[in-house]
Design a protein around this motif. Sequence first.
Motif, PDB file in Angstrom:
ATOM      1  N   ASN A 248      -0.959  11.257 -12.681  1.00 48.11           N
ATOM      2  CA  ASN A 248      -0.401   9.960 -13.374  1.00 48.11           C
ATOM      3  C   ASN A 248      -0.562   8.944 -12.397  1.00 48.11           C
ATOM      4  N   LYS A 249      -1.034   8.926 -11.434  1.00 48.32           N
ATOM      5  CA  LYS A 249      -1.154   7.738 -10.418  1.00 48.32           C
ATOM      6  C   LYS A 249      -2.361   7.243 -10.110  1.00 48.32           C
ATOM      7  N   ALA A 250      -2.415   5.837  -9.943  1.00 46.60           N
ATOM      8  CA  ALA A 250      -3.492   5.401  -9.757  1.00 46.60           C
ATOM      9  C   ALA A 250      -3.814   5.822  -8.258  1.00 46.60           C
ATOM     10  N   SER A 251      -5.363   5.616  -8.082  1.00 42.52           N
ATOM     11  CA  SER A 251      -5.897   6.095  -6.898  1.00 42.52           C
ATOM     12  C   SER A 251      -5.447   5.165  -5.702  1.00 42.52           C
ATOM     13  N   LEU A 252      -5.762   5.549  -4.478  1.00 47.18           N
ATOM     14  CA  LEU A 252      -5.364   4.630  -3.465  1.00 47.18           C
ATOM     15  C   LEU A 252      -6.458   3.542  -3.473  1.00 47.18           C
TER      16      LEU A 252
ATOM     17  N   THR B 140       0.869  13.778  14.352  1.00 45.22           N
ATOM     18  CA  THR B 140       0.389  14.994  13.855  1.00 45.22           C
ATOM     19  C   THR B 140       0.058  15.239  12.463  1.00 45.22           C
ATOM     20  N   THR B 141      -0.430  14.045  11.994  1.00 42.90           N
ATOM     21  CA  THR B 141      -1.192  14.160  10.679  1.00 42.90           C
ATOM     22  C   THR B 141      -2.555  14.824  10.737  1.00 42.90           C
ATOM     23  N   SER B 142      -2.484  15.701   9.613  1.00 47.16           N
ATOM     24  CA  SER B 142      -4.024  16.323   9.767  1.00 47.16           C
ATOM     25  C   SER B 142      -5.276  15.598   9.706  1.00 47.16           C
ATOM     26  N   TYR B 143      -6.291  15.946  10.352  1.00 50.28           N
ATOM     27  CA  TYR B 143      -7.341  15.223  10.361  1.00 50.28           C
ATOM     28  C   TYR B 143      -8.049  15.037   8.879  1.00 50.28           C
ATOM     29  N   LYS B 144      -8.050  15.956   8.013  1.00 45.49           N
ATOM     30  CA  LYS B 144      -8.367  16.083   6.640  1.00 45.49           C
ATOM     31  C   LYS B 144      -7.905  15.137   5.915  1.00 45.49           C
ATOM     32  N   THR B 145      -6.476  14.897   6.015  1.00 43.88           N
ATOM     33  CA  THR B 145      -5.848  13.881   5.222  1.00 43.88           C
ATOM     34  C   THR B 145      -6.169  12.362   5.868  1.00 43.88           C
ATOM     35  N   TYR B 146      -5.893  12.320   7.170  1.00 44.98           N
ATOM     36  CA  TYR B 146      -6.278  10.973   7.834  1.00 44.98           C
ATOM     37  C   TYR B 146      -7.705  10.423   7.208  1.00 44.98           C
ATOM     38  N   ILE B 147      -8.852  11.421   7.386  1.00 44.28           N
ATOM     39  CA  ILE B 147     -10.037  11.021   6.909  1.00 44.28           C
ATOM     40  C   ILE B 147     -10.274  10.570   5.365  1.00 44.28           C
ATOM     41  N   ALA B 148      -9.589  11.476   4.658  1.00 44.54           N
ATOM     42  CA  ALA B 148      -9.242  11.240   2.883  1.00 44.54           C
ATOM     43  C   ALA B 148      -8.764   9.846   2.910  1.00 44.54           C
ATOM     44  N   VAL B 149      -7.636   9.338   3.479  1.00 48.66           N
ATOM     45  CA  VAL B 149      -7.137   8.152   3.411  1.00 48.66           C
ATOM     46  C   VAL B 149      -8.118   6.983   3.763  1.00 48.66           C
ATOM     47  N   GLN B 150      -8.503   7.218   4.967  1.00 51.24           N
ATOM     48  CA  GLN B 150      -9.587   6.304   5.470  1.00 51.24           C
ATOM     49  C   GLN B 150     -10.854   5.967   4.375  1.00 51.24           C
ATOM     50  N   ASN B 151     -11.243   6.883   3.800  1.00 49.33           N
ATOM     51  CA  ASN B 151     -12.478   7.029   3.119  1.00 49.33           C
ATOM     52  C   ASN B 151     -12.099   6.127   1.796  1.00 49.33           C
ATOM     53  N   GLU B 152     -10.903   6.403   1.177  1.00 46.89           N
ATOM     54  CA  GLU B 152     -10.357   5.885  -0.031  1.00 46.89           C
ATOM     55  C   GLU B 152     -10.286   4.169   0.353  1.00 46.89           C
TER      56      GLU B 152
ATOM     57  N   VAL C 173     -12.376   2.473   2.444  1.00 47.12           N
ATOM     58  CA  VAL C 173     -13.441   1.866   2.730  1.00 47.12           C
ATOM     59  C   VAL C 173     -14.106   1.871   1.277  1.00 47.12           C
ATOM     60  N   LYS C 174     -13.976   3.041   0.406  1.00 46.78           N
ATOM     61  CA  LYS C 174     -14.386   3.050  -0.842  1.00 46.78           C
ATOM     62  C   LYS C 174     -13.945   1.854  -1.678  1.00 46.78           C
ATOM     63  N   ALA C 175     -12.746   1.347  -1.482  1.00 45.73           N
ATOM     64  CA  ALA C 175     -12.424   0.144  -2.282  1.00 45.73           C
ATOM     65  C   ALA C 175     -13.234  -1.019  -2.026  1.00 45.73           C
ATOM     66  N   TYR C 176     -13.382  -1.181  -0.708  1.00 48.14           N
ATOM     67  CA  TYR C 176     -14.176  -2.317  -0.327  1.00 48.14           C
ATOM     68  C   TYR C 176     -15.674  -2.047  -0.585  1.00 48.14           C
ATOM     69  N   ASN C 177     -16.134  -1.204  -0.658  1.00 46.10           N
ATOM     70  CA  ASN C 177     -17.708  -0.882  -1.124  1.00 46.10           C
ATOM     71  C   ASN C 177     -17.799  -1.117  -2.495  1.00 46.10           C
ATOM     72  N   GLU C 178     -16.591  -0.498  -3.479  1.00 42.57           N
ATOM     73  CA  GLU C 178     -16.949  -0.896  -4.838  1.00 42.57           C
ATOM     74  C   GLU C 178     -16.621  -2.398  -4.971  1.00 42.57           C
ATOM     75  N   LEU C 179     -15.879  -3.194  -4.473  1.00 39.38           N
ATOM     76  CA  LEU C 179     -15.845  -4.666  -4.658  1.00 39.38           C
ATOM     77  C   LEU C 179     -17.122  -5.118  -4.195  1.00 39.38           C
ATOM     78  N   ARG C 180     -17.638  -4.786  -3.143  1.00 35.35           N
ATOM     79  CA  ARG C 180     -19.055  -5.459  -3.106  1.00 35.35           C
ATOM     80  C   ARG C 180     -19.988  -4.873  -3.822  1.00 35.35           C
ATOM     81  N   GLN C 181     -20.123  -3.726  -4.566  1.00 35.18           N
ATOM     82  CA  GLN C 181     -20.967  -3.336  -5.474  1.00 35.18           C
ATOM     83  C   GLN C 181     -20.846  -4.208  -6.704  1.00 35.18           C
ATOM     84  N   GLU C 182     -19.636  -4.529  -7.028  1.00 32.31           N
ATOM     85  CA  GLU C 182     -19.256  -5.244  -8.437  1.00 32.31           C
ATOM     86  C   GLU C 182     -19.564  -6.713  -8.138  1.00 32.31           C
ATOM     87  N   GLY C 183     -19.504  -7.063  -6.891  1.00 31.92           N
ATOM     88  CA  GLY C 183     -19.809  -8.383  -6.630  1.00 31.92           C
ATOM     89  C   GLY C 183     -21.332  -8.799  -6.782  1.00 31.92           C
ATOM     90  N   ALA C 184     -21.992  -7.574  -6.246  1.00 34.24           N
ATOM     91  CA  ALA C 184     -23.479  -7.594  -6.311  1.00 34.24           C
ATOM     92  C   ALA C 184     -23.929  -7.903  -7.679  1.00 34.24           C
TER      93      ALA C 184
END
Length: 211
Positions: free
Chosen positions: A96-100, A147-159, A161-172
Amino acid sequence: MSKKKRKVPALNASSMADISFLLLTFFLLVSSMDTDSGLARRLPPPPQNEDQQQTVDVQRRNLLVVLVNSKDETMVTSQAETEWYQSDAELLGRGNKASLKDKVKEFVLNTSNSPLLPELVEEDFGAPIGTVPVTIDHVVSLQNDATTSYKTYIAVQNELVKAYNELRQEGAKKYFNSDYENLTDDQKEQINKLYPQRISEAEPKNFMGGN
């Protein structure tokens, strides 16, 4: 007839000290030491009047803090709201939550011109974009527990970067009627200036658990 004991000549300690000092000086000059590096910042003094307090508020509204704790829970907080993500699935918007990613896009765009989100400033980006309001001073600050797991850290980082990638795609699509990857270098530069990727990553710290 008794044997004579030979005397051991004394060493000149002063010359040894000189040699040791010269060697120490040599190694200090030619050796490199690891030093902590960072941005030199001078903290502003506490606000003394309403004008200074308003400046501090503007700075706070431009900041979105993303904290990942030792339990792999993610807190996203701005002046507008605070949201907790308990799992990687919630980060992706499952439930029920909006994505990061969508939270970051909402923060960067501030389409409602909320006083609790980054300040909008009119900027000219040249044709065909023209002059549009953008949040040029926004910052997304990513911090994680040691002590954050590498998996979660990468998942957060990907989200993020994905936000900016989508904004640039929408702008293009909006301004050039094309996918971002098919733009010319000059067109990509325009879109990148329109949506600059402003992600600040801090050194890992020890945070307490979730909410």
